[in-house]
Design a protein around this motif. Structure first.
Motif, PDB file in Angstrom:
ATOM      1  N   GLY A 178       0.794  -1.225   0.000  1.00 34.61           N
ATOM      2  CA  GLY A 178       0.000   0.000   0.000  1.00 34.61           C
ATOM      3  C   GLY A 178       0.822   1.267   0.000  1.00 34.61           C
ATOM      4  O   GLY A 178       0.283   2.353   0.207  1.00 34.61           O
ATOM      5  N   VAL A 179       2.137   1.173  -0.254  1.00 34.34           N
ATOM      6  CA  VAL A 179       2.964   2.377  -0.342  1.00 34.34           C
ATOM      7  C   VAL A 179       2.670   3.081  -1.666  1.00 34.34           C
ATOM      8  O   VAL A 179       2.461   2.445  -2.694  1.00 34.34           O
ATOM      9  CB  VAL A 179       4.470   2.023  -0.216  1.00 34.34           C
ATOM     10  N   GLU A 180       2.611   4.397  -1.623  1.00 37.92           N
ATOM     11  CA  GLU A 180       2.386   5.189  -2.840  1.00 37.92           C
ATOM     12  C   GLU A 180       3.664   5.187  -3.685  1.00 37.92           C
ATOM     13  O   GLU A 180       4.738   5.558  -3.187  1.00 37.92           O
ATOM     14  CB  GLU A 180       1.999   6.620  -2.465  1.00 37.92           C
ATOM     15  N   GLU A 181       3.553   4.784  -4.941  1.00 44.08           N
ATOM     16  CA  GLU A 181       4.730   4.565  -5.776  1.00 44.08           C
ATOM     17  C   GLU A 181       5.654   5.787  -5.848  1.00 44.08           C
ATOM     18  O   GLU A 181       6.853   5.686  -5.586  1.00 44.08           O
ATOM     19  CB  GLU A 181       4.298   4.151  -7.193  1.00 44.08           C
ATOM     20  N   MET A 182       5.123   6.932  -6.217  1.00 43.36           N
ATOM     21  CA  MET A 182       5.985   8.101  -6.408  1.00 43.36           C
ATOM     22  C   MET A 182       6.527   8.666  -5.104  1.00 43.36           C
ATOM     23  O   MET A 182       7.532   9.376  -5.113  1.00 43.36           O
ATOM     24  CB  MET A 182       5.238   9.191  -7.182  1.00 43.36           C
ATOM     25  N   ASP A 183       5.875   8.352  -4.000  1.00 43.78           N
ATOM     26  CA  ASP A 183       6.376   8.842  -2.713  1.00 43.78           C
ATOM     27  C   ASP A 183       7.749   8.272  -2.393  1.00 43.78           C
ATOM     28  O   ASP A 183       8.547   8.913  -1.702  1.00 43.78           O
ATOM     29  CB  ASP A 183       5.416   8.478  -1.582  1.00 43.78           C
ATOM     30  N   PHE A 184       8.022   7.057  -2.861  1.00 42.83           N
ATOM     31  CA  PHE A 184       9.348   6.504  -2.611  1.00 42.83           C
ATOM     32  C   PHE A 184      10.226   6.535  -3.864  1.00 42.83           C
ATOM     33  O   PHE A 184      11.439   6.696  -3.768  1.00 42.83           O
ATOM     34  CB  PHE A 184       9.293   5.089  -2.021  1.00 42.83           C
ATOM     35  N   VAL A 205      13.611   7.399   4.587  1.00 41.82           N
ATOM     36  CA  VAL A 205      12.505   8.011   3.853  1.00 41.82           C
ATOM     37  C   VAL A 205      11.261   7.174   4.151  1.00 41.82           C
ATOM     38  O   VAL A 205      11.221   5.983   3.855  1.00 41.82           O
ATOM     39  CB  VAL A 205      12.773   8.033   2.332  1.00 41.82           C
ATOM     40  N   ILE A 206      10.263   7.811   4.756  1.00 40.84           N
ATOM     41  CA  ILE A 206       9.002   7.146   5.090  1.00 40.84           C
ATOM     42  C   ILE A 206       7.942   7.659   4.134  1.00 40.84           C
ATOM     43  O   ILE A 206       7.444   8.778   4.276  1.00 40.84           O
ATOM     44  CB  ILE A 206       8.593   7.449   6.548  1.00 40.84           C
ATOM     45  N   PRO A 207       7.594   6.871   3.117  1.00 35.27           N
ATOM     46  CA  PRO A 207       6.610   7.325   2.142  1.00 35.27           C
ATOM     47  C   PRO A 207       5.185   7.151   2.634  1.00 35.27           C
ATOM     48  O   PRO A 207       4.935   6.504   3.659  1.00 35.27           O
ATOM     49  CB  PRO A 207       6.892   6.439   0.924  1.00 35.27           C
ATOM     50  N   GLY A 208       4.250   7.723   1.875  1.00 34.13           N
ATOM     51  CA  GLY A 208       2.845   7.618   2.241  1.00 34.13           C
ATOM     52  C   GLY A 208       2.127   6.533   1.470  1.00 34.13           C
ATOM     53  O   GLY A 208       2.737   5.589   0.969  1.00 34.13           O
ATOM     54  N   GLY A 209       0.823   6.704   1.368  1.00 35.18           N
ATOM     55  CA  GLY A 209      -0.050   5.698   0.791  1.00 35.18           C
ATOM     56  C   GLY A 209      -0.935   5.123   1.883  1.00 35.18           C
ATOM     57  O   GLY A 209      -0.680   5.315   3.082  1.00 35.18           O
ATOM     58  N   SER A 210      -1.966   4.401   1.486  1.00 31.86           N
ATOM     59  CA  SER A 210      -2.880   3.844   2.491  1.00 31.86           C
ATOM     60  C   SER A 210      -2.145   2.910   3.450  1.00 31.86           C
ATOM     61  O   SER A 210      -2.508   2.793   4.617  1.00 31.86           O
ATOM     62  CB  SER A 210      -4.029   3.097   1.800  1.00 31.86           C
ATOM     63  N   GLY A 211      -1.088   2.272   2.968  1.00 32.44           N
ATOM     64  CA  GLY A 211      -0.330   1.360   3.827  1.00 32.44           C
ATOM     65  C   GLY A 211       0.403   2.054   4.952  1.00 32.44           C
ATOM     66  O   GLY A 211       0.644   1.450   6.001  1.00 32.44           O
ATOM     67  N   ALA A 212       0.756   3.314   4.766  1.00 36.20           N
ATOM     68  CA  ALA A 212       1.487   4.034   5.816  1.00 36.20           C
ATOM     69  C   ALA A 212       0.646   4.143   7.078  1.00 36.20           C
ATOM     70  O   ALA A 212       1.154   4.000   8.198  1.00 36.20           O
ATOM     71  CB  ALA A 212       1.888   5.428   5.328  1.00 36.20           C
ATOM     72  N   VAL A 260       7.186  11.543   3.399  1.00 38.75           N
ATOM     73  CA  VAL A 260       6.569  12.103   2.198  1.00 38.75           C
ATOM     74  C   VAL A 260       5.075  11.847   2.287  1.00 38.75           C
ATOM     75  O   VAL A 260       4.641  10.726   2.585  1.00 38.75           O
ATOM     76  CB  VAL A 260       7.134  11.463   0.913  1.00 38.75           C
ATOM     77  N   CYS A 261       4.276  12.892   2.055  1.00 41.51           N
ATOM     78  CA  CYS A 261       2.830  12.770   1.990  1.00 41.51           C
ATOM     79  C   CYS A 261       2.293  12.186   3.311  1.00 41.51           C
ATOM     80  O   CYS A 261       2.661  12.630   4.390  1.00 41.51           O
ATOM     81  CB  CYS A 261       2.443  11.942   0.769  1.00 41.51           C
ATOM     82  N   THR A 262       1.443  11.174   3.223  1.00 40.80           N
ATOM     83  CA  THR A 262       0.843  10.611   4.434  1.00 40.80           C
ATOM     84  C   THR A 262       1.805   9.700   5.198  1.00 40.80           C
ATOM     85  O   THR A 262       1.412   9.132   6.214  1.00 40.80           O
ATOM     86  CB  THR A 262      -0.454   9.853   4.103  1.00 40.80           C
ATOM     87  N   GLY A 263       3.041   9.615   4.748  1.00 36.03           N
ATOM     88  CA  GLY A 263       4.070   8.983   5.577  1.00 36.03           C
ATOM     89  C   GLY A 263       4.219   9.708   6.901  1.00 36.03           C
ATOM     90  O   GLY A 263       4.722   9.145   7.887  1.00 36.03           O
ATOM     91  N   ALA A 264       3.753  10.970   6.946  1.00 39.15           N
ATOM     92  CA  ALA A 264       3.804  11.734   8.200  1.00 39.15           C
ATOM     93  C   ALA A 264       2.981  11.069   9.298  1.00 39.15           C
ATOM     94  O   ALA A 264       3.294  11.208  10.485  1.00 39.15           O
ATOM     95  CB  ALA A 264       3.308  13.157   7.964  1.00 39.15           C
ATOM     96  N   PHE A 265       1.931  10.336   8.920  1.00 37.43           N
ATOM     97  CA  PHE A 265       1.140   9.634   9.933  1.00 37.43           C
ATOM     98  C   PHE A 265       1.975   8.571  10.625  1.00 37.43           C
ATOM     99  O   PHE A 265       1.885   8.381  11.845  1.00 37.43           O
ATOM    100  CB  PHE A 265      -0.108   9.001   9.299  1.00 37.43           C
TER     101      PHE A 265
END
Length: 198
Positions: free
Chosen positions: A11-17, A70-77, A103-108
């Motif tokens: 569930g990681v967002e592709e471009m976030d990583f 680097v902690i990316p976002g996406g629903s999986g984060a 990056v993005c919802t990786g902040a959660f």
């Protein structure tokens, strides 16, 4: 060997990583004391948000000397906050990191793992109110990137690339930053025009 660890999970967002990966991998070309690696809980393939499958380079058990994460976002984060292995790994490596980034919802996940207590953070503009339920006044709205000490959070997909370019300048110097910008064709006015022909 100093490692840039790019966290990946289902569930990681592709471009976030992939965006930060591209920039930081270009930055360390010719730097034998650095490596960049995707890191996951297990060595099994990870299925990203839009279906891309990625085979992680390293696992939590063998990630080595992580200096940048680097902690990316996406629903999986947001799901990974409830994964004790992911949270424990982040908490274990954080004290040795020069830079902790999201990056993005990786902040959660950054906030949920307790990596940014009292630090200002940002996230994707559609999720700042939701993040504020966890981080309160620390959430900064309408900013593409926020740095508070060694914690950097980027607001969304493109800002992850910009955050990585900022890091490149800061760590490896403006000449390296300019080389990377040239390589990815970023920020050149003559390259911004769109020509259309029918």
């Amino acid at each position: 060997m100093k490692t840039i660890a790019v966290l990946v999970f289902d569930g990681v967002e592709e471009m976030d990583f992939a965006g930060p990966w591209e920039v930081l991998a270009a930055a360390i070309e010719g730097a034998p004391d650095w490596q960049i690696a995707t890191v996951a809980e297990r060595a099994d393939p990870v299925t990203c948000e839009k279906g891309l499958r990625v085979l992680p380079d390293l696992t939590y058990d063998n990630a080595g000397d992580v200096r940048i994460v680097v902690i990316p976002g996406g629903s999986g984060a947001r799901r990974e906050i409830d994964n004790p292995r992911t949270v424990a790994w982040l908490q274990r490596i954080a004290p040795g990191c020069d830079w902790i980034t999201s990056v993005c919802t990786g902040a959660f996940l950054l906030v949920g793992a307790g990596l940014a207590p009292g630090r200002h953070v940002t996230t994707h503009h559609r999720f700042t109110d939701l993040l504020a339920q966890q981080a309160g006044d620390s959430v900064v709205e309408t900013r593409r990137m926020v740095r508070d000490g060694n914690v950097i959070s980027a607001g969304g997909v493109m800002s992850g690339i910009e955050m990585s370019l900022w890091l490149t300048d800061r760590i490896w110097g403006p000449e390296t930053g300019e080389r990377v910008r040239d390589y990815i064709a970023y920020g050149y006015p003559e390259a911004t025009a769109i020509i259309e022909r029918n």
